[in-house]
Design an enzyme around this catalytic site. Structure first.
Site, mmCIF file in Angstrom:
data_model
loop_
_atom_site.group_PDB
_atom_site.id
_atom_site.type_symbol
_atom_site.label_atom_id
_atom_site.label_comp_id
_atom_site.label_asym_id
_atom_site.label_seq_id
_atom_site.Cartn_x
_atom_site.Cartn_y
_atom_site.Cartn_z
ATOM 1 N N SER A 40 -67.054 -54.144 12.993
ATOM 2 C CA SER A 40 -67.280 -52.701 13.090
ATOM 3 C C SER A 40 -68.266 -52.171 12.062
ATOM 4 O O SER A 40 -68.909 -51.148 12.291
ATOM 5 C CB SER A 40 -65.945 -51.957 12.956
ATOM 6 O OG SER A 40 -65.273 -52.333 11.758
ATOM 7 N N HIS A 246 -64.528 -46.534 7.211
ATOM 8 C CA HIS A 246 -65.774 -47.106 7.720
ATOM 9 C C HIS A 246 -66.957 -46.265 7.244
ATOM 10 O O HIS A 246 -66.802 -45.083 6.956
ATOM 11 C CB HIS A 246 -65.764 -47.166 9.254
ATOM 12 C CG HIS A 246 -64.954 -48.277 9.813
ATOM 13 N ND1 HIS A 246 -63.590 -48.180 9.981
ATOM 14 C CD2 HIS A 246 -65.295 -49.523 10.232
ATOM 15 C CE1 HIS A 246 -63.126 -49.316 10.490
ATOM 16 N NE2 HIS A 246 -64.142 -50.147 10.646
#
Length: 264
Positions: A40, A246
């Site tokens: 990711s 993230h």
């Protein structure tokens, strides 16, 4: 004579402008085929602007591989990085575009194998001691199991793309320490940062053993960690759990892209 010099000067300016507009200048020179692999952090989760056809892989036009391809015009660009990917997923479903013509490969992988999501869940919901215990379990995995899994991926890349320059990118430290910050305790924040360092150290060693370039993003993210006041990482997002911890779009363009530019 003056007119001739002036005409030559104007002509050179026009040629330079044409090069920029047509993409024929050195800054826009096309490179060989580029393949972007990984998890990711490479697909761009957290940066938005997801490519519809990528589905649950959540590949973003603001992810560093896409930005690099847009800036350097490779002769082809294959973007197979996928949210949630582990080393086995790379081997099973991401390597197809690789071949002897591939010039550049980038990859970030290993965090999910080491239990990144479970570590953060434990540290957010449970005590300091539980957080430290889960991190120690992850470190034991990084010591005993992850090196062999990384070797399998890196060997497969070399086998399929023997002429490629391979850049392995790491993970940033999550937190700025020594500041007043809501959320996790300083003990947890330091332990999570140490775990990121531990994973990066192990990954860099395996990359070096395979002759790959190492892209260390910790320096570019310094000053932009959580609790810094200028974070390039999402904190816990209860409305979109998957984007928690993230990189933001700024983290991709300011944290990851410069490192790939330097290492590529």
């Amino acid at each position: 004579m003056r007119r001739s010099r002036f005409a030559a000067y104007v002509g050179s300016l026009l040629l330079a402008l044409a090069a920029v507009l047509t993409g024929t200048g050195t800054a826009q020179a096309a490179t060989g085929p580029y393949v972007a692999l990984g998890d990711s952090y490479s697909s761009g989760v957290g940066s938005g602007s997801y490519i519809g056809s990528s589905g649950d892989c959540k590949r973003s036009t603001k992810a560093y591989p896409y930005l690099w391809a847009a800036a350097h015009s490779p002769s082809s660009f294959a973007f197979t990085a996928c949210s949630g990917a582990r080393t086995g997923d790379v081997l099973a479903s991401q390597l197809t575009p690789l071949n002897a013509a591939t010039a550049l490969v980038s990859i970030s992988i290993g965090g999910n194998d080491a239990g990144f999501s479970d570590v953060m869940t434990t540290c957010v919901l449970q005590s300091d001691s539980a957080c430290l215990a889960r991190i120690n379990t992850a470190k034991a995995y990084v010591d005993a199991t992850l090196p062999g899994q990384l070797d399998n991926v890196y060997s497969a890349i070399t086998s399929r793309a023997p002429n490629a320059h391979v850049v392995v990118l790491g993970y940033p430290r999550f937190y700025k320490l020594g500041t007043t910050c809501l959320g996790l305790s300083e003990t947890k924040r330091k332990a999570i940062n140490d775990a990121a360092d531990y994973l990066d150290t192990a990954t860099a060693k395996r990359a070096a053993n395979h002759g790959f370039a190492w892209g260390d993003v910790r320096s570019t993210f310094t000053g932009h960690e959580l609790c810094s006041g200028s974070a390039w990482l999402h904190s816990l997002n209860l409305l979109n759990i998957g984007e928690s911890y993230h990189p933001t779009a700024a983290g991709q363009s300011g944290g990851y892209l410069p490192v790939l530019n330097s290492a590529a």
